[in-house]
Structure formats: structure tokens, C-alpha cells
Design a protein around this motif. Structure first.
Motif, PDB file in Angstrom:
ATOM      1  N   GLU A  39      44.036 129.338 100.629  1.00 54.57           N
ATOM      2  CA  GLU A  39      44.177 128.105  99.853  1.00 54.57           C
ATOM      3  C   GLU A  39      44.744 127.017 100.758  1.00 54.57           C
ATOM      4  O   GLU A  39      45.617 127.273 101.599  1.00 54.57           O
ATOM      5  CB  GLU A  39      45.097 128.325  98.662  1.00 54.57           C
ATOM      6  CG  GLU A  39      44.527 129.311  97.660  1.00 54.57           C
ATOM      7  CD  GLU A  39      45.538 129.725  96.608  1.00 54.57           C
ATOM      8  OE1 GLU A  39      45.127 130.008  95.480  1.00 54.57           O
ATOM      9  OE2 GLU A  39      46.743 129.762  96.937  1.00 54.57           O
ATOM     10  N   ARG A  46      46.605 125.187  90.992  1.00 54.96           N
ATOM     11  CA  ARG A  46      46.117 125.700  89.708  1.00 54.96           C
ATOM     12  C   ARG A  46      47.077 125.322  88.586  1.00 54.96           C
ATOM     13  O   ARG A  46      48.297 125.439  88.734  1.00 54.96           O
ATOM     14  CB  ARG A  46      45.947 127.224  89.775  1.00 54.96           C
ATOM     15  CG  ARG A  46      44.722 127.666  90.562  1.00 54.96           C
ATOM     16  CD  ARG A  46      44.516 129.172  90.469  1.00 54.96           C
ATOM     17  NE  ARG A  46      45.594 129.892  91.157  1.00 54.96           N
ATOM     18  CZ  ARG A  46      45.592 130.174  92.438  1.00 54.96           C
ATOM     19  NH1 ARG A  46      44.573 129.801  93.189  1.00 54.96           N
ATOM     20  NH2 ARG A  46      46.596 130.833  92.991  1.00 54.96           N
ATOM     21  N   ALA A 100      51.842 126.622  84.633  1.00 58.55           N
ATOM     22  CA  ALA A 100      51.494 126.396  86.037  1.00 58.55           C
ATOM     23  C   ALA A 100      52.642 126.828  86.948  1.00 58.55           C
ATOM     24  O   ALA A 100      53.813 126.671  86.609  1.00 58.55           O
ATOM     25  CB  ALA A 100      51.166 124.929  86.272  1.00 58.55           C
ATOM     26  N   PRO A 153      40.926 118.666  87.174  1.00 61.65           N
ATOM     27  CA  PRO A 153      41.843 119.458  88.008  1.00 61.65           C
ATOM     28  C   PRO A 153      42.316 118.652  89.222  1.00 61.65           C
ATOM     29  O   PRO A 153      41.532 117.961  89.875  1.00 61.65           O
ATOM     30  CB  PRO A 153      40.991 120.653  88.439  1.00 61.65           C
ATOM     31  CG  PRO A 153      39.956 120.788  87.369  1.00 61.65           C
ATOM     32  CD  PRO A 153      39.656 119.379  86.931  1.00 61.65           C
TER      33      PRO A 153
END
Length: 811
Positions: A39, A46, A100, A153
Motif C-alpha cells: 500500500e 480504507r 476506519a 474514497p
């Protein structure tokens, strides 16, 4: 080898998920050992979305807090308490929703929960850049300028995507796949999708230049092609983020923009490059030559090395080495922070030349890894131009002179004949010619000519590109076809294998070996495969001399420098590894080869089967205590193997083996076929094995030559067997095997078997005596035995035991 999926998709567009691509590559022979998800920022943002602050009021119970409502794309706005000074209505923000997990730049990750702050409900968090790992600023929440809808997002807004990195176990023969473009070519054939090289159409070089670096190849066999390019106005510094991210994704650390570009092109195209400081090239000339014996050369790691005459070096006009060709650069000619002019090298070196230098100087680099296996000579100018364009982008470089490309020994495509009936024979299944043609085309293998043989069968003359370094024969081409066609598409047929051994004049050794392996595995043994190369130090004080060992001329490690003269030590290394990890109870076997040098200088290979037992024979339970493994368990396993191969009753004699402390040598047809016993304490100590080991070694070559398929079915006996027991007092030197041979010579018709069921030694027998209690099974297949016949047999046995073994019969 690491391959980034994100990088791969720049060369072959595919939306296939990483798991599916991994299965395709593994099925074609590029085994994907693992897939790591990377990532751009921890957590991948996310649970974070874009939102708009609708209202903003002072918190009724806190001066420094604001009470806001935020539209995050849901039907109902969310109430969020915010402590940032710059929060206000109408602001576009990043919102962390409930659940989150945030990964701040400093500190530990934490989860967002629905909570009450000073009595007011808060359903999320409006984020600053340091709170989500995007920076270090905590001056206030992030203020976004975007038309993207609320609920988008945050990862999409910031352009942050995750990446999957394949860990591929690249076998030495697949040099063609040692890059992202190589893997893309593989996927082109598997997916039937086009792949493409990076665009180098924008590369331009002047037709002539005031000055350039000339190249002279003095050894065209070791260096068939050498190209270079002079670049000026180079600004050495950090690479841009995208380039650093690419390198980090495959486990490389960025160094500077020049070095990073050469590493990038290496892993993208599979062509190693090297950058010289052009101002350090004395005489403005590159000489590709062999080194002088004893010549000194300081490599980039600061070590001074003594060169050999077989080392291929890149030297200046005076012959002073600047790089060990294909392996490592030199310290004085390397790129530094002060470098402004570079000469970029792209070459094809003969694999053996690079391999020898790497082994002699104990140097392994990403470049030598590829050169040793074989690179693509046609990629030399492509990689050079690709790197030049990148250096123009990231280092401000300008191309100062034409490309120098010296190619004295042209390497073309290789012709290989392919007979289509041979494809079906080796694959075991018919593949349509059009499918074969399609696979070959996707693999860049051209059909140069189509012929028909005398029998009317089709055969093609193929043109194999040089990057397919392992495709040199018809069988190699068929393997390429099968890889892409898919092993899973080859149907298994009932006649492909059998579970029995037919009585053929020449039995298949492989089937015999498989059946022997099943026999041992059925007894709880585990098969191992160990290295045929071992350490010569094992044999310096154990009877072996240098003349009998087979040394390696070029070895990578001093611990692996000779071919093994015995399989014992490699098996003991396995036992040591397991015992050190608390796995003490082991039953192992291995088929393998040993190697010897004979007195006349010739070499000899021998096939062996070896068996090991150590630790306890079975684990402790509530029903019985554990017992140590014994010699007799090993002997039983060996005798079962011999019996299955047609040698049910071997004779024996004391063992004479340099590594065994006592045991037996088993003989069949008066030929030693197996040696077994306890491994000597000296050997165990040398290998650092902390517990006793029983070891057997069978001469597999002799057993295969003399193999007998003697399995014969016979009718069950109609008449009963009779057992009689004798207790024999003999000298301690008399073995049970001797008694057994006496009994079988004395009674060949009625004696079916004999077994020792007790051994006794005591003062009442005498210090040099022992007693065997032996059972005898007698049977006549034609009639019931009478007492008279039984007594007659036993009397003859007693007489011969007394006469030949000096036995005393205990009443």
C-alpha cells in the motif's frame, strides 16, 4: 525475483486479479511462491471518504471545539466534533468514518469509534494530513479543491492504489523471464493479449559530436556486443517519488537518480546497464579486454581485488580497469554527486565469462545474475535509449553524441526442427497444428519453413529468438508448447501407470525405485533429497584422501566444494537440522549418487539407497513407554527391501566401513550389497549430531543389474506346520546368521523358517558363552508330518550345530 503487478500492467494491460495471474504463471513454470500486498500509505486510506462541511458552530461546552455537520454521500449528514481552527462551512474535507483505522505519520494506529466529546455525539473524524500518514503537517484539517462527489474514497482522490508483488522462484533456465517485460511476454501467450515495450520513439541523438567516447572490443567471443551513450548536463540527486516507489515495491532502496534509472531499466527490460563518470575515462576510449594477471582493481565496495587473466574488464585507453564486466563497477569511475557527464553502458557478455569472474571474486549482483543466465543481445540498444529518455526526465540530461554500438559477432535466431507427430508423442495428447502455431507465435518463435517428411508427416523449421536461451532442441520447443497449452489440459489415461511389476526381461528401474519408495514409506520412513555437493573438510581425517575426492573447479562456497563420496554426511545434516528443532525421532531414506575419482584419473558415479533411523522407534503413550530405535529395526527394513528385489536370504559378515562403529555387511550371490550399523561417534561429533544414528547403505546399481521379479503365487498349504524349539549354548563369536546357514544347509526340504526369540548371557554360562533360543517351523506340502520325521530333522540339526558351531544343547 520480485515482480510488481502495477508495474507489469504498464507493459501488458490486464484487469485479472493477482491471484489468477499467480496461478497462470505457476502453471506455466514461473512458480509464484507468494503474493505480497503493498500500500502507498499504511492502511490504504480504507474507510476514508471525501465530504463537505455543511454547518459549523461552536461547541456549547468547549471553546476550542466546533460542532459540524458533514455530507459524506449518505442520506443523512453526520455530526462530527472537530478541533481544527480552520474548519468552516463549505469546506471540502477528508472524513474518517466509524470503523476506519488511521495510521498517523507518528504514533500508533487507532480506530475511529462513535463517541461523545464534551456531551456532543461525534460520528467520525475530519482529518489532518499527519493523522492519515500523508505528511507531517498538523496545522489544521486538509482543505481539498475538487469536484468529486461526496463519498468518493479518499484513496481515489489522492491517486493511491495498492500493489501486488509476486515472489517468483525463477529457475536458472528461464533467463527470458528475469524482468517485468519477460513476465509480460509470458502473460501475452497465456492471456492472448498484446504486450509492448516502453515507448522510445522520442529518443534523438545528434548525427555527430565534437567529442565522444570510442569503444574497442578486444575479445569478441566474451563480449559480442557493446553499446554506449554520452550524456551531459546531468544533475545527480534524489529520484522522483514515482521512481522510488517502483524500486521500493520490488525491495530495492533508491540511491540517486542515475543509479535508480539503471536499476529501473534492469528490472523492467532485463538488460543490465552501468553508468561511468565520463570525465574519469582516460583517453576518451573504452576497451573491453581480458585483465592482466595480478592486476589490482578497487571495486565500488572499496575492496581491492587481484584480477585473473580470465577476467573480462572494461578499461580506459591506458588499459586501467574501470569495471569487472557484467559484475561490478570500479570505485574511481563510478557516478558521484559531482558527476555532470556520464557514459552509459549497455552490453551483451558471454554468460560463462561473467560466471567465472563472479565465482572467483565471490561477487553476486543483479546484473551478474542475468548475464550469467543469458541476456537478450537485441535488447541492448532498446534499454540504452529507454534509460537515456528517463535520465532526460529525472536528471535533466542531454544526449551529447550518437549511440556507439560495436557488434562484431552478430547473434541471430537459432534454427530448430519440430516434427508435429513428435509433439503428440512427448505430450501424450494431440494438439491441433493451428494451436501449436498460435502458441509459437505468441512466444516469438517463428515458423521459417514448413516441410513434409518421407512418411507424409508435417515438420517445421523454426527460428528461435536469442532471448530464449534454454530453447535449443526439439524437446525444448515441445516443452514451451506444453507450458502454454497447460499441463492441466493433458488428460490422464488408465494405461499411463500400473501398480504392479510385469515380468519383462528389462524391468523399468524407475518403477522398481517407486515401489521400493512405497515399501519404505509404508513402514513410516520419509524420503529426503539432499545436495550432491558437500564439504571436503568432512573427509580430511576419515580415511578419504584428496586423490579420491571429486573437487569442484568453481565453487560458490567453501562448505560446498566437492562431490560427495558418500551420502552419509548430507543425511546427517538433515538429522542435525531436525534434532536441533526438537524433532528427534526420525526414519529417513534417500536415493542418490556418490562420486569418486579413480587411480587412473577417471571418474565414477554410483547409485545408492541409504536409510537412517534415530531417536525413539515410537512415541510414548499411556499403554507403553517409548523405546530407542535399534539396529534390528534398521536390519528389518533393509531385509524387506532386499526381499522385494528378489534377494530374500542374504548372508552376512562383520562390516568394514570407515564411518560405522560395528554392524554387518549383507551379501547376495557372494557380492556385498548392503552395509549397515551404528554411525561412529567421531562422525557424529564432526557433524554435531547429538544422538545415536543407525545407517544403511545399499548398492542400488548392483541390485538393479541383478534384480529378480520372483513374486510367484502358490496355493495355500493343505497340511499344518510344526514348531520345535532349541536352546543352543555357543561361543560369543558365533552369530545367529551362522546358525541359520548351518540349518538351511542341513534341511532344505522341510525347514520353512527359523527365528531367534531369546538371547541369554550370564555367569553360569561362562564369560565367553551365550545362549540362543531358536524356533524352527517345519512343513511338508504333500503330507502331514509324523513325529518320526520331525525327530529325524531335529536330530540332524542338533548334530550339525554341535559339529560346525561347537554348540551345547540345553535341556
Amino acid at each position: 525475483m520480485k515482480i510488481s503487478l502495477d508495474w507489469l500492467r504498464t507493459l501488458i494491460p490486464t484487469d485479472k486479479p493477482a491471484e489468477e495471474i499467480g496461478k497462470l504463471l505457476t502453471g506455466s513454470g514461473l512458480e509464484v511462491e507468494g503474493i505480497e500486498e503493498l500500500e502507498s500509505v499504511p492502511g490504504g486510506l480504507r474507510g476514508l471518504v471525501l465530504g463537505t462541511v455543511l454547518t459549523c458552530e461552536k461547541h456549547p461546552d468547549a471553546d476550542k471545539l466546533s460542532l459540524t455537520t458533514v455530507d459524506v454521500g449518505d442520506a443523512v449528514p453526520r455530526q462530527i466534533v472537530c478541533g481544527a481552527a480552520n474548519v468552516r462551512a463549505g469546506l471540502k474535507v477528508v472524513v474518517a468514518l466509524e470503523g476506519a483505522e488511521l495510521h498517523p505519520t507518528e504514533g500508533q494506529p487507532f480506530k475511529i469509534k462513535k463517541s461523545k466529546i464534551r456531551g456532543a455525539a461525534s460520528e467520525g473524524m475530519i482529518c489532518a494530513e499527519d493523522e492519515i500518514g500523508l505528511g507531517t503537517s498538523h496545522a489544521g484539517i486538509m482543505e481539498l479543491d475538487t469536484e468529486l462527489p461526496n463519498g468518493t474514497p479518499a484513496a481515489e482522490y489522492f491517486g493511491l492504489g495498492s500493489d501486488s508483488v509476486f515472489e517468483i522462484g525463477l529457475t536458472p533456465n528461464r533467463a527470458d523471464a528475469a524482468s517485468h517485460y519477460g513476465v509480460a511476454r509470458e502473460l501475452r501467450a497465456l492471456l492472448r493479449q498484446p504486450c509492448h515495450l516502453p515507448d522510445i520513439s522520442q529518443f534523438h541523438a545528434p548525427a555527430e559530436a565534437a567529442q565522444n567516447i570510442s569503444v574497442e572490443i578486444e575479445d569478441a567471443e566474451a563480449s559480442p556486443r557493446y553499446a554506449g551513450l554520452l550524456l551531459e548536463n546531468v544533475h545527480v540527486g534524489p529520484s522522483p517519488e514515482w521512481l522510488q516507489r517502483r524500486l521500493r515495491s520490488i525491495g530495492l532502496s533508491p540511491i540517486n537518480n542515475v543509479v535508480d534509472v539503471t536499476n529501473f531499466v534492469l528490472h523492467e527490460l532485463g538488460q543490465p546497464l552501468h553508468a561511468f563518470d565520463a570525465d574519469q575515462i582516460t583517453g576518451g576510449k573504452i576497451r573491453v579486454k581480458r585483465a592482466e594477471a595480478g592486476e589490482k582493481f578497487t571495486t565500488l565496495d572499496g575492496l581491492e581485488r587481484t584480477l585473473k587473466p580470465e577476467d573480462l574488464v572494461i578499461a580506459d585507453a591506458n588499459g586501467a580497469p574501470m569495471a569487472l564486466a557484467g559484475v561490478f563497477g570500479g570505485k574511481t569511475s563510478g557516478v558521484s554527486d559531482q558527476t555532470t557527464r556520464i557514459f552509459l553502458e549497455s552490453a551483451y557478455f558471454q554468460p560463462a565469462a561473467v560466471r567465472k569472474s563472479g565465482q572467483v571474486h565471490q561477487l553476486k549482483t543483479d546484473a551478474s545474475f542475468r548475464f550469467e543466465r543469458g541476456t537478450d543481445p537485441h535488447m541492448v540498444p532498446v534499454a540504452l535509449k529507454r534509460a537515456a529518455l528517463l535520465l532526460q526526465e529525472v536528471a535533466g540530461a542531454t544526449v551529447a553524441a550518437p549511440v556507439v554500438d560495436v557488434y562484431p559477432t552478430h547473434i541471430g535466431h537459432m534454427p530448430v526442427r519440430l516434427r508435429l507427430p513428435r509433439v503428440e508423442k512427448l505430450v501424450g495428447q494431440f494438439i491441433a497444428p493451428e494451436r501449436i502455431r498460435q502458441i509459437l507465435t505468441d512466444l516469438d518463435i517463428l515458423i521459417a519453413e514448413e516441410l513434409t517428411d518421407e512418411a507424409g508427416h508435417a515438420e517445421w523449421i523454426l527460428s528461435v529468438p536469442p532471448h530464449k536461451v534454454d530453447v535449443t532442441r526439439e524437446a525444448d520447443v515441445i516443452e514451451e508448447i506444453l507450458r502454454i497449452y497447460g499441463y492441466n489440459h493433458v488428460a490422464l489415461r488408465p494405461h499411463n501407470s500400473a501398480s504392479f511389476l510385469a515380468k519383462f526381461p528389462n524391468p523399468d528401474p524407475e518403477i522398481i525405485r517407486q515401489n521400493t519408495a512405497r515399501l519404505l514409506s509404508g513402514q513410516g520412513f520419509s524420503e529426503i533429497i539432499t545436495n550432491s555437493i558437500t564439504n571436503s573438510l568432512y573427509f580430511q581425517k576419515e580415511g578419504e584422501t584428496d586423490e579420491t575426492l571429486v573437487p569442484l573447479l568453481n565453487f560458490n562456497s567453501a562448505d560446498l566444494n566437492v562431490m560427495r563420496p558418500t551420502m552419509l554426511h548430507s543425511g546427517l545434516e538433515v538429522i542435525r537440522y531436525n534434532v536441533n528443532r526438537r524433532q528427534r525421532d526420525l526414519k529417513l531414506y534417500e536415493f542418490g549418487k556418490t562420486y569418486h575419482r579413480l587411480a587412473d584419473g577417471a571418474y565414477q558415479e554410483n547409485n545408492k539407497l541409504v536409510i537412517y533411523i534415530t531417536g525413539n522407534s515410537y512415541a510414548e503413550t499411556w499403554q507403553q513407554k517409548s523405546e530407542k530405535a535399534t539396529y534390528h529395526q534398521l536390519a528389518g527394513a533393509v531385509q524387506q527391501v532386499l526381499a522385494s528385489l528378489g534377494f530374500p536370504s542374504p548372508t552376512s559378515q562383520p562390516v568394514q566401513h570407515p564411518y560405522l562403529a560395528g554392524g554387518l555387511t549383507l551379501l547376495a550371490q557372494n557380492q556385498p550389497v548392503a552395509q549397515l550399523g551404528a554411525v561412529s561417534n567421531a562422525v557424529l561429533k564432526r557433524l554435531d549430531v547429538s544422538q545415536p544414528v543407525w545407517y544403511a547403505e545399499l548398492d542400488w546399481d548392483w541390485l538393479m543389474r541383478k534384480y529378480k521379479n520372483t513374486l510367484v503365487g502358490r496355493e495355500l498349504p493343505k497340511f499344518p506346520e510344526v514348531r520345535r524349539d532349541l536352546s543352543l549354548v555357543v561361543d560369543k563369536t558365533v552369530t545367529f546368521d551362522q546358525l541359520q546357514q548351518i540349518a538351511r544347509r542341513t534341511e532344505k526340504k522341510l525347514l520353512q523358517s527359523l527365528n531367534v526369540f531369546d538371547i541369554y548371557e550370564g555367569e553360569n554360562l561362562g564369560a565367553d558363552k551365550k545362549s540362543y533360543s531358536v524356533s524352527f517351523l517345519l512343513q511338508d506340502p504333500t503330507q502331514t508330518l509324523t513325529d518320526q520325521a520331525i525327530d529325524g530333522v531335529m536330530q540332524r540339526l542338533i548334530q550339525q550345530f554341535e559339529k560346525q558351531a561347537g554348540a551345547l544343547i540345553r535341556k
